[in-house]
Design an enzyme around this catalytic site. Structure first.
Site, PDB file in Angstrom:
ATOM      1  N   LYS A   8      71.348  34.337  17.893  1.00 17.08           N
ATOM      2  CA  LYS A   8      70.021  34.464  18.496  1.00 17.08           C
ATOM      3  C   LYS A   8      70.107  35.075  19.893  1.00 17.08           C
ATOM      4  CE  LYS A   8      68.389  30.511  15.830  1.00 17.08           C
ATOM      5  NZ  LYS A   8      68.072  29.063  15.841  1.00 17.08           N
ATOM      6  N   VAL A  36      64.552  34.096  15.305  1.00 13.74           N
ATOM      7  CA  VAL A  36      64.830  33.394  16.557  1.00 13.74           C
ATOM      8  C   VAL A  36      63.735  32.378  16.826  1.00 13.74           C
ATOM      9  CG1 VAL A  36      65.269  33.607  19.023  1.00 13.74           C
ATOM     10  CG2 VAL A  36      65.954  35.455  17.489  1.00 13.74           C
ATOM     11  N   ASP A  87      75.151  29.804  15.558  1.00 14.82           N
ATOM     12  CA  ASP A  87      73.732  30.051  15.348  1.00 14.82           C
ATOM     13  C   ASP A  87      73.068  30.499  16.646  1.00 14.82           C
ATOM     14  OD1 ASP A  87      71.103  29.407  13.645  1.00 14.82           O
ATOM     15  OD2 ASP A  87      70.841  28.481  15.621  1.00 14.82           O
TER      16      ASP A  87
END
Length: 430
Positions: free
Chosen positions: A207, A134, A203
């Protein structure tokens, strides 16, 4: 006292990130040894194409047999930077079974199957570190797992994808359209040849799942995260945000509900006031705003992608894992004791900015206002403009459940006086 036998590291993947990890391990070997208390060296580097020249990597260490590498008895830590679900999942669990700790940057796997990995690490007395999963070099996972472990985190709000932030920044600062800004991001190497994971929010959603799980001590999977990308964001949306004193960002938002009995996790474009700390995050940078009971408001900012920044996070985890190996200790494991349910997007309380293409005749505004009222949504502001039979209404609502706002939009689409709902965007950060 420094131990003479080196700690052995198996590196899975030697692309942009992996090659940088290998380089730093070589060039900073003495410093790493001093910080850990023992030398650390590569036991092997698993790759798919062994014939490719890899500067700084001894060819004798290169292998295509990753499964055999992680099973070696002399391997202390496995660094996984190949990405994807398989074979990464099998390789990581095999590493645990054979006594190695694991450092990974694999956000997709952690968001999909993090609990299984944590359970395997716990069962075999190994560490699982993933700071690089992250926001790359930005210290975020460790502060949430450790520094704020005694606090109550209520909200995590952030820009966690550099590609989308670059695109939106270009649309805002230059007036470029989405396609033009994406082309520039691709040319500069910020966007992949297939940018779907970035621009459709996958994406950022992975995270968000990781951050929500850590912040709220609750297992949050990728499927629990509401996800919207930015492909529908237009230049008109950007201009409208400016008129409101706002800018548009793709945000990952994880928060406790008002009653504290559940949590929510979502990713979507939103307008935020220019005075908010996240509004000034430009180019491909990332930033995450954390709100907690005792610490108050914290902001973490920096480069969220790239070989060197990601390798920095990987090496930080590697040092921690190696120190633990040397001292017979373990780092923090999974904390999911709260087991709070994840509420659906419909229960999230938010605000909407809605642009309507309407017929230019008397009574239209009253009809639109009535539709909002019938669904229990209060209007904050309305801006109307029209010319030669064309008219536009821009409505900004007060806070309401997302389900009520969605129902209002569907009802508006059914009105004879509404020719189209041009855009819908949430308003956050106030």
């Amino acid at each position: 006292m420094m131990r003479t036998r080196p700690l052995k590291v198996a590196l899975l993947g030697c692309g942009v990130v992996g090659s940088e990890v290998a380089r730093i391990m070589t060039t900073h070997a003495e410093d790493l040894a001093a910080r850990i208390g023992a030398p650390v060296e590569l036991a092997g580097v698993a790759v798919r194409r062994p014939d490719r020249v890899r500067e700084g990597v001894d060819p004798a260490l290169v292998t295509t047999d990753a499964a055999a590498l992680v099973r070696r008895a002399d391997v202390d830590v496995v660094v996984e930077v190949i990405g994807g679900l398989e074979p990464a999942r099998k390789l990581i669990t095999s590493a645990f079974e054979h006594g190695a700790s694991v450092v990974t940057a694999n956000k997709a796997l952690l968001a999909e199957d993090g609990p299984t990995l944590h359970e395997a690490a716990e069962k075999h007395g190994a560490d699982l570190y993933y700071e690089a999963a992250v926001a790359a070099a930005i210290p975020l996972v460790r502060p949430l797992r450790e520094s704020l472990a005694g606090d109550k985190v209520n909200r995590v709000l952030g820009i966690v994808n550099g590609t989308t932030n670059f695109i939106l920044d270009r649309m805002d600062s230059t007036g470029a359209g989405y396609a033009e800004a994406l082309d520039e991001a691709t040319a500069l190497g910020y966007a992949e040849a297939d940018p779907t994971a970035d621009v459709e929010g996958f994406d950022a959603a992975a995270k968000a799942a990781i951050l929500a799980g850590i912040a709220f001590h609750t297992r949050v999977r990728l499927d629990d995260v509401h996800r919207e990308g930015l492909t529908e964001v237009t230049s008109a949306d950007i201009a409208s945000a400016k008129r409101m004193g706002c800018t548009v960002k793709l945000l990952a938002i994880c928060e406790r509900t008002a009653d504290g009995r559940s949590v929510t996790a979502r990713v979507h474009p939103a307008m935020i006031p220019l005075g908010h700390p996240l509004a000034g995050v430009r180019e491909a940078y990332n930033a995450v705003f954390v709100e907690s009971d005792a610490a108050g408001q914290l902001m973490f900012y920096g480069p969220g992608a790239g070989g060197s920044p990601t390798a920095s996070a990987v090496l930080g985890d590697l040092v921690a894992a190696c120190r633990n190996k040397l001292n017979g200790a373990r780092g923090p494991g999974e904390s999911a004791y709260a087991q709070l349910p994840v509420s659906p997007m419909g229960e999230v309380v938010t605000r909407y900015h809605i642009s309507l293409d309407v017929t230019d005749k008397p009574g239209v505004l009253a009809q639109v206002a009535t539709t909002f009222a019938e669904h229990g949504v209060s209007i904050d502001t309305v801006r109307q403009q029209g010319k030669d039979g064309d008219a536009w209404l821009v409505v900004v609502t007060h806070s309401a459940p997302d389900s009520a706002l969605s129902a209002t939009v569907e009802a508006l689409r059914g009105l004879d006086t509404v020719r189209g709902v041009a855009s819908i965007m949430r308003v956050e950060g106030e």
